[in-house]
Design a protein around this motif. Structure first.
Motif, short mmCIF file in Angstrom:
data_model
loop_
_atom_site.label_atom_id
_atom_site.label_comp_id
_atom_site.label_asym_id
_atom_site.label_seq_id
_atom_site.Cartn_x
_atom_site.Cartn_y
_atom_site.Cartn_z
N LEU A 178 0.85 -1.19 0.00
CA LEU A 178 0.00 0.00 0.00
C LEU A 178 0.88 1.24 0.00
CD1 LEU A 178 -2.98 0.96 0.16
CD2 LEU A 178 -2.66 1.11 2.63
N ARG A 179 0.73 2.05 -1.04
CA ARG A 179 1.54 3.25 -1.18
C ARG A 179 0.69 4.49 -1.00
NH1 ARG A 179 5.17 2.02 -6.64
NH2 ARG A 179 6.52 0.41 -5.74
N ARG A 180 1.32 5.56 -0.49
CA ARG A 180 0.65 6.85 -0.41
C ARG A 180 0.95 7.72 -1.61
NH1 ARG A 180 -1.93 8.73 3.81
NH2 ARG A 180 -2.87 9.84 2.06
N GLU A 181 1.81 7.26 -2.47
CA GLU A 181 2.12 7.90 -3.74
C GLU A 181 2.45 6.79 -4.72
OE1 GLU A 181 4.66 8.72 -6.06
OE2 GLU A 181 3.28 10.15 -6.99
N ALA A 182 1.98 6.93 -5.95
CA ALA A 182 2.10 5.83 -6.90
C ALA A 182 3.53 5.34 -7.06
CB ALA A 182 1.52 6.26 -8.24
N ALA A 183 4.48 6.28 -7.11
CA ALA A 183 5.88 5.91 -7.31
C ALA A 183 6.63 5.75 -6.00
CB ALA A 183 6.57 6.96 -8.18
N GLY A 184 5.92 5.80 -4.84
CA GLY A 184 6.57 5.70 -3.55
C GLY A 184 6.72 4.26 -3.09
N MET A 185 6.83 4.10 -1.76
CA MET A 185 7.00 2.78 -1.17
C MET A 185 6.09 2.65 0.05
SD MET A 185 9.51 1.15 -2.88
CE MET A 185 10.41 0.06 -1.79
N ASP A 186 5.76 1.42 0.38
CA ASP A 186 4.94 1.14 1.56
C ASP A 186 5.85 1.15 2.78
OD1 ASP A 186 3.22 0.26 3.51
OD2 ASP A 186 2.34 -1.34 2.30
N SER A 187 5.70 2.17 3.66
CA SER A 187 6.57 2.32 4.83
C SER A 187 5.93 1.82 6.11
CB SER A 187 6.96 3.79 4.99
OG SER A 187 5.80 4.59 5.16
N ILE A 188 4.78 1.16 6.02
CA ILE A 188 4.08 0.68 7.21
C ILE A 188 4.79 -0.56 7.75
CG2 ILE A 188 1.88 -0.18 8.11
CD1 ILE A 188 0.49 1.31 5.84
N ALA A 189 4.92 -0.64 9.07
CA ALA A 189 5.51 -1.81 9.73
C ALA A 189 4.39 -2.81 10.02
CB ALA A 189 6.22 -1.40 11.01
N TYR A 190 4.31 -3.86 9.23
CA TYR A 190 3.24 -4.85 9.37
C TYR A 190 3.67 -5.98 10.29
CZ TYR A 190 1.05 -2.67 5.28
OH TYR A 190 0.49 -1.79 4.40
N LYS A 191 2.66 -6.62 10.87
CA LYS A 191 2.87 -7.84 11.64
C LYS A 191 1.97 -8.93 11.07
CE LYS A 191 4.20 -5.76 16.07
NZ LYS A 191 3.86 -5.67 17.53
N LEU A 192 2.47 -10.14 11.06
CA LEU A 192 1.68 -11.28 10.61
C LEU A 192 0.80 -11.72 11.77
CD1 LEU A 192 1.12 -13.38 8.39
CD2 LEU A 192 3.03 -14.72 9.29
N THR A 193 -0.47 -11.34 11.73
CA THR A 193 -1.38 -11.58 12.85
C THR A 193 -2.13 -12.90 12.76
OG1 THR A 193 -3.13 -10.35 11.70
CG2 THR A 193 -1.71 -9.11 13.20
N ALA A 194 -2.25 -13.49 11.58
CA ALA A 194 -2.94 -14.77 11.45
C ALA A 194 -2.43 -15.46 10.19
CB ALA A 194 -4.46 -14.57 11.36
N LYS A 195 -2.36 -16.79 10.26
CA LYS A 195 -1.90 -17.55 9.09
C LYS A 195 -2.46 -18.96 9.13
CE LYS A 195 2.46 -18.89 11.31
NZ LYS A 195 3.94 -18.88 11.21
N SER A 196 -2.63 -19.53 7.93
CA SER A 196 -3.07 -20.91 7.79
C SER A 196 -2.57 -21.43 6.45
CB SER A 196 -4.60 -20.99 7.86
OG SER A 196 -5.19 -20.38 6.72
N ASP A 197 -3.01 -22.62 6.08
CA ASP A 197 -2.59 -23.18 4.79
C ASP A 197 -3.22 -22.46 3.62
OD1 ASP A 197 -1.10 -25.02 6.16
OD2 ASP A 197 -2.61 -26.61 6.06
N LYS A 198 -4.29 -21.70 3.87
CA LYS A 198 -5.02 -21.06 2.78
C LYS A 198 -5.06 -19.54 2.87
CE LYS A 198 -8.05 -25.01 1.89
NZ LYS A 198 -9.46 -25.46 1.76
N SER A 199 -4.57 -18.95 3.96
CA SER A 199 -4.67 -17.50 4.10
C SER A 199 -3.57 -16.96 5.00
CB SER A 199 -6.04 -17.10 4.65
OG SER A 199 -6.18 -17.56 5.97
N ALA A 200 -3.41 -15.65 4.94
CA ALA A 200 -2.47 -14.93 5.81
C ALA A 200 -2.98 -13.51 5.99
CB ALA A 200 -1.06 -14.94 5.23
#
Length: 600
Positions: free
Chosen positions: A120-142
């Motif tokens: 997710l970018r705040r400018e088309a040519a920018g970068m996603d600077s958000i620090a994400y955490k993996l809150t849930a995961k399975s064999d079919k989703s994350a």
């Protein structure tokens, strides 16, 4: 001033105006590029500012200790595997870092991406600077979750698709934005990164590009879009707003990334694309060659306008397709994704032939046999047209002596010679276009089939006879630095044999015959490095045409030079209109003495 001087002055004024226009356009492009670089530098400074603002370690005196430096969030990864595809997800950008395709594909998509697909970018040519955490995961989703500096909590959930419209190359993405701040949050500048596409080899770079679908109208631009024009500099990016943007993405010759918005109602959105020069050439053989340049093509698609009150949230549903450009597959998963095949002007013909080729593969179990069976099927459908063309050309050949007599008799009167020639055609019932018209009818079929075989991802990695890959040239070795490709050589030889057996029109002179004999060499030169499937199709077509000519010679009677009996035209009724009077004196309907004329 005289007329010539006025013309020169006018041309000078026009050229000066054109030059001024393009100078202004170049200035605008330069300003836009400078603004973009300034935004990128500002974004980098904003990211680096927190680290720079961290106070240094406190001295050993009684001063208060400084706050500890923020600890960088460790990267968390998770893999989703379905069929022959493995999706590598990462918390760095909260998306699909890579998609590894096994089987005959053996391709790593988004290999040269700046960040994961779905970032997710705040400018088309920018970068996603958000620090994400993996809150849930399975064999079919994350699920990944992170918070922006503005207090917007971003939640992304990636899920494998199932059901009738599901596919191993298709992933669901639901993204939720929640405003945890105390102020209204409104923005039109949220972009989802669609990834980067790179050709598998240098020669395929001309097929690279980007595309979009606005309210069902799909369009694309190839790599030449970023080339330099005659009066303008090469564009550095593509930006455009659309009133109903349904999907966008990037593509190569055989593979594509499609980011689709899944909603009941269309919404306005923006699309952006650009290209980057790769640090290293794609082909190992080109490393160190300064004149070889390879590129990656990036794209991003904006979310609809985000307008959130404090405590409010919004969820958008997208689907990400990372896989081969196969019409059957894209058509099955729906939502107009099959429009991204871009077959060209004869799209209907290409789609029909693509379905027939897949049907032939289901019958034979081999893509090489499918190409041969498809070629035979097309030639059988065109048999009546080909037979009619051959018979017409044979009849024209019988008119050769008569044509030469007319040319000698009226060599000083071309107009009369043309009239007598047309009269000769009419007397013997020969249509001069009968030999050429069938060729024009075959042209759309040839172009449509060429478009199918040129970009058919189904053929990639498929072997047949000595051919290792039907989507590449069938090179079996090299001689004096020249690759040896058997199929194009067979194609050239069969083309010569076909031309020897094809009757030539009476109007063809020796010069034209020499040109026709050079045609096989010309086609061999331009198609020598074609995909093996194309050379296989062309060789099969030539062999079948030779067989067809032989059958027609054995079982069809040879034409005879006979005049056609024309029906006499019916006698025209006497015209009542004086403008159509033939000039003959009118006859009285009743015979007898006429009444006397009064008045003397």
């Amino acid at each position: 001033m005289d007329r010539k001087s006025w013309i020169i002055v006018t041309l000078c004024v026009i050229l000066a105006g054109v030059n001024l226009y393009y100078v202004q356009e170049n200035q605008k492009l330069a300003q836009a590029e400078a603004a973009r670089k300034k935004q990128e530098e500002a974004a980098k400074k904003a990211v680096a500012a927190p680290a720079a603002a961290t106070p240094a370690a406190a001295p050993a005196t009684g001063a208060a200790p400084a706050a500890p430096a923020p600890v960088e969030t460790p990267e968390e990864t998770h893999s989703l595997k379905v069929g022959t595809v493995t999706y590598e997800l990462t918390s760095k950008g909260g998306g699909i870092a890579r998609a590894a395709l096994a089987g005959t594909d053996r391709v790593l998509l988004n290999k040269n991406g700046l960040e994961p697909v779905g970032a997710l970018r705040r400018e088309a040519a920018g970068m996603d600077s958000i620090a994400y955490k993996l809150t849930a995961k399975s064999d079919k989703s994350a699920t990944f979750e992170g918070t922006t500096s503005e207090g917007i909590v971003v939640t992304k959930t990636y899920t494998l698709t199932e059901g009738a419209e599901g596919d191993e190359h298709l992933v669901d993405l639901k993204i939720t934005l929640k405003n945890t701040g105390t102020a209204q949050h409104r923005s039109e500048e949220y972009y989802l990164y669609a990834g980067a596409a790179t050709a598998l080899k240098h020669d395929d770079g001309r097929y690279d590009g980007f595309f979009w679908n606005n309210a069902g109208d799909a369009a694309y631009e190839l790599s030449k879009y970023f080339g330099k024009g005659f009066f303008s500099e090469a564009p550095t990016e593509y930006r455009h707003s659309y009133n109903a943007l349904r999907y966008g993405g990037v593509m190569t010759r055989f593979y594509t990334h499609i980011l689709s918005r899944m909603a009941e109602k269309d919404a306005p959105a923006k699309f952006w694309s650009s290209r980057r020069k790769l640090a290293q050439p794609i082909d190992a053989a080109n490393i160190g060659k300064a004149d070889i340049e390879d590129f990656a093509y990036d794209a991003a698609m904006s979310l609809p306008v985000v307008d959130l009150a404090p405590g409010a949230s919004v969820t958008e549903h997208y689907q990400i397709y990372l896989g081969p450009k196969e019409y059957d597959r894209l058509s099955r998963i729906g939502h107009q994704r099959s429009y991204a095949m871009f077959y060209g002007y004869f799209k209907i013909v290409s789609i029909a032939l693509s379905k027939v080729m897949r049907w032939m593969h289901d019958i034979s179990g081999s893509w090489g046999l499918a190409v041969i069976l498809l070629t035979i099927f097309v030639r059988l459908c065109l048999w009546p047209i080909h037979a009619k063309s051959t018979m017409t050309m044979k009849r024209m050949g019988l008119l050769g002596p008569l044509m030469k007599e007319l040319q000698e008799k009226y060599k000083d009167n071309p107009q009369q010679q043309q009239l007598e020639t047309m009269k000769l055609y009419k007397d013997y019932g020969v249509n001069p276009l009968g030999g050429c018209l069938p060729l024009f009818l075959q042209f759309p079929i040839f172009i449509g089939l060429y478009s199918v075989l040129e970009v058919a991802a189904e053929l990639r990695g498929q072997s047949f006879w000595w051919v290792q890959d039907l989507a590449a040239a069938d090179t079996q070795g090299h001689f004096l630095g020249i690759s040896i490709n058997p199929l194009p050589l067979i194609m050239g030889l069969t083309m010569v044999a076909q031309m020897k057996l094809t009757p030539q029109p009476a109007t063809v002179d020796k010069t034209q015959q020499r040109i026709f004999m050079l045609m096989p060499l010309f086609f061999l030169w331009i198609s020598y490095d074609f995909a093996a499937a194309l050379a296989l199709y062309w060789s099969t077509q030539n062999i079948f045409s030779i067989f067809q000519t032989r059958i027609m010679k054995l079982y069809m009677p040879e034409p005879k030079l006979e005049k056609v009996a024309h029906k006499p035209a019916a006698a025209a009724a006497t015209a009542q209109n004086p403008f159509f009077n033939t000039g003959a004196p009118a006859k009285d309907k009743k015979k007898g003495p006429k009444p006397p004329r009064l008045g003397g």
